[in-house]
Structures are given as C-alpha cells and as structure tokens.
Scaffold this active site. Sequence first.
Site, PDB file in Angstrom:
ATOM      1  N   ASP A 233       0.826  -1.200   0.000  1.00 55.73           N
ATOM      2  CA  ASP A 233       0.000   0.000   0.000  1.00 55.73           C
ATOM      3  C   ASP A 233       0.867   1.260   0.000  1.00 55.73           C
ATOM      4  O   ASP A 233       1.902   1.314   0.658  1.00 55.73           O
ATOM      5  CB  ASP A 233      -0.895  -0.014   1.250  1.00 55.73           C
ATOM      6  N   GLU A 273       1.321  -0.334  -5.064  1.00 55.11           N
ATOM      7  CA  GLU A 273       0.414   0.745  -5.434  1.00 55.11           C
ATOM      8  C   GLU A 273       1.226   2.029  -5.603  1.00 55.11           C
ATOM      9  O   GLU A 273       1.670   2.622  -4.624  1.00 55.11           O
ATOM     10  CB  GLU A 273      -0.660   0.950  -4.359  1.00 55.11           C
TER      11      GLU A 273
END
EC number: 3.2.1.1
Length: 520
Positions: A233, A273
């Site tokens: 993330d 990401e």
Amino acid sequence: MKGKKWTALALTLPLAASLSTGVDAETVHKGKAPTADKNGVFYEVYVNSFYDANKDGHGDLKGLTQKLDYLNDGNSHTKNDLQVNGIWMMPVNPSPSYHKYDVTDYYNIDPQYGNLQDFRKLMKEADKRDVKVIMDLVVNHTSSEHPWFQAALKDKNSKYRDYYIWADKNTDLNEKGSWGQQVWHKAPNGEYFYGTFWEGMPDLNYDNPEVRKEMINVGKFWLKQGVDGFRLDAALHIFKGQTPEGAKKNILWWNEFRDAMKKENPNVYLTGEVWDQPEVVAPYYQSLDSLFNFDLAGKIVSSVKAGNDQGIATAAAATDELFKSYNPNKIDGIFLTNHDQNRVMSELSGDVNKAKSAASILLTLPGNPYIYYGEEIGMTGEKPDELIREPFRWYEGNGIGQTSWETPVYNKGGNGVSVEAQTKQKDSLLNHYREMIRVRQQHEELVKGTLQSISVDSKEVVAYSRTYKGKSISVYHNISNQPVKVSVAAKGNLIFASEKGAKKVKNQLVIPANRTVLIK
C-alpha cells in the site's frame, strides 16, 4: 478496536507475536515446493464484506476459507468456480477502523476477522487449490492508536519517538501534500507530526534503520504464516515520491525489502500501489514484480463507456515497453476499478453488455488481471468509500453467510445482482467472467504473450494480437451497441466468440454488439 488491551508497548519480533497469540511461527508451506510462476488472475477481496462464518454480520477468514471453492475449487474440469489463480486480501491486521488501513499490531489478525490459526488454515486450503494469496501490507503509516505512536507521544526518550516524523522550529506547518492535503497534524500533546493521509495515520520514519528492520521482520513473519506475497500500500509515499530525491529513496527501500523477502521465499510476489502517471510508476519496477496500471484501467473503462476505442492497445503497448525498460520480467497489474474508486458497473450505468466487454478486454490483455470482489456479478457503488465496499451479494435476499456490517445503499438484492441468480442464468455476467478466465488460461498467448495493436477501420473495435513462442491469437472486441463488420487477414479461424452471432468469411469479420472474438 473491540476492547483490545495492550500488556506491552509493542511486540517487535515474530516470536513475541506468536507467544502473545498462542500460535508459533512455523512455516505453513513446509514440505511444499514453491512455484516460480507469478502469472495469473487475482481476486481482490474485502474480507469484512465477503462471507460471515460466525453470524456476527462481519465477513471473516473462516468465511473466506469456506468460500474458496467459489473462487477456485481446485478442479480445472468444473464450471461453477471463477478459477482465479490468486487472492489479494485487503488489510486483515488489528485496526480501529472498518477498512483496516491503519494498523495497531502488525503481527496479528483483527479479532473481527479471526485469529492466526484461521489465517494459517486459509493459507493451507488455498495451497490445496494452487491459489496464491497476497495480503495488503500497510507500511507507510500506522494507526495513531498503535502502541508505538502512543509511546512516542508520552515519552520523548522512547525508542519509538524516532519511528515517526515530528515538526521542529524550521518546519512549515502549512505544507501541503501531493494532492493539496494538510500533512502536518497536531497531536494531543501539542506537537505536530507528519501524516500523508490524515491525522489518524502518522507516517513512519524510514530514515530510521530500526523502522526498516521492523517492517522487514513483519514481512518475514507473514511469509512464514503461509502468505505468497504482498500488495504494498502507498508504495509511492514512504518518502516523498513526487520528488526526485524521494523517489530514489523509495526505490532503495523497496530494493532492501524485496531482497529480504526473497531470502525468506525466493518466489515471493510483490505488487505495489504507485497511483500516478506511467512515467512515475515505471522506476518502481526495479524493485517490484507488479504495479497497478491506473492509466490503462482508465482507458479501458472510458473506452467501453463511450463505445469507441480511445487507444487501449496503444496505451498497453506503450506502458509495456516503458515498464520493460526497467524490468524485462515485469508483470503489469491490470484492473478495471478497485476499492478506492467508483465501481465499474456504476461507471457503465448498469449496462451488463458493456460490463462484459470490459471484462473481456481485461482478461485478454498482458499482465495479471485483478478483479475487485463483486465486479463479476455487477455490483454497483459510488463514493464515499463505504459504499464501494458493500456486502457481497450471495443471494437475492438474506441467507447463510451474507454479511450485514453495513446496510447496503446500492446492492440491496432482489434485482439479479447475486451469485444465486446469475449462476442459474446462462448468459449472466458471472458466467461470462467464468468463461473468459478459462479462455485466458487455455491459451498461453493470452497469459504470457506480447501485444501488438491491430489497425482496423472501425473506432468501435478494439483489436490486438497476442504472440507467444511463435504462435499468435488476434483479439477483436466490438464495444459498441451495434454489429460491426471489419476487414481481417484471410488466414486464421474463428476459435472463440463470447456469444453467438460472430462470423468470419475469408477476410470479413462480423462481430455482434458488445462481443469478443478470437482468431488463430
């Protein structure tokens, strides 16, 4: 958090975590040869919304384990599973929020979802089906309720003080982040700390080698629990990734993390990401196997929505070339929408035929396709975030395992948007996904082949070839609501049509509205 009491400031070693939960950290994959093949179709699942095994309204790990056969039953000859190759679980660590992107214990499972025994059982059952599992690893920041941050607030001499980033007399407290957000936040003790996303998520200080060591320990711990890799993330924001210096430091960190994970599992799969333009994304392929292609996702959805090709194959080929310049073995992370975006079915105004076209494009492009839970049955949803993460619809009404943690606004049931209804309907969106995933897996060209755009005399047709080991398949998608006739090479046979009505006579190909055909 549901009344969690901390008996220590932090558990900084996997052993400590295992002692606190009564579960040791022995390797779950013990005795099983890991596979180096990282290609496959992945399913992104929000555990809270998926399947409720203990009847408390919340999805849980036992529920996901019970429903593995919906995703892949381990038998390639059956027709009722999706037959995905991997699962991406959104965060499962303890957290005070519903979304769990603010972690309070990196070495445990949120009690709402179960415990480490449940996690390891899930890993073993996934292994039996040759399904890889990657978990969301949120390492850019912790929760403001994390014991590390609480210790840092209370004691300036705490070792955890330097786990975070604090303002000094030279700090511009009005500094804005990359999308104009406030990044300096006032703590209860009157000091200011740095948080990219909001005040409940203080950023960790990766200039501190102890933080880097801690997060490497976290990754190793979960690999030992059986996970096959991580979705990383906010990989752009470890340092200020929009700046040249920050981007360089980010890549150095991810190299360090990757090398440590590969020592634990040489075949670990790392996807990141980096939500930005392809030119910003590309350098991160020096560190990671996959990165999500937000630019291509936007092209697919906007093209299908408009009914004319806005350069899907051209964009896919261009990013492929760019990304390969950093990593010739890269695997593009392709998708339609995810948990941070309005659902694709809402973007397509509920048009099932357009949703089928979008799925067909996704599942015939290079890379690893990621399906966001509920896309395969046409779930809708628009922001705020809670409404794009609504309970998965198993039934038209209520039934065993149906989650109810929030009252749905969009996906209320009774309208055919459910597994129950669409399994019975031969031409449903769900059955289309099942078929297209199988078509992809039956042809190596579609899994591993290179891509070349095919020029056609119709803007309503998206066309490209996929070539692997000297064999090619030509792919044609009519994304309009009308039949289209295009000129094609006279050689080659029509080997697949997503529905009846397609016809190839010599060099003329007729494609019905919103249909896909393959020629070989």
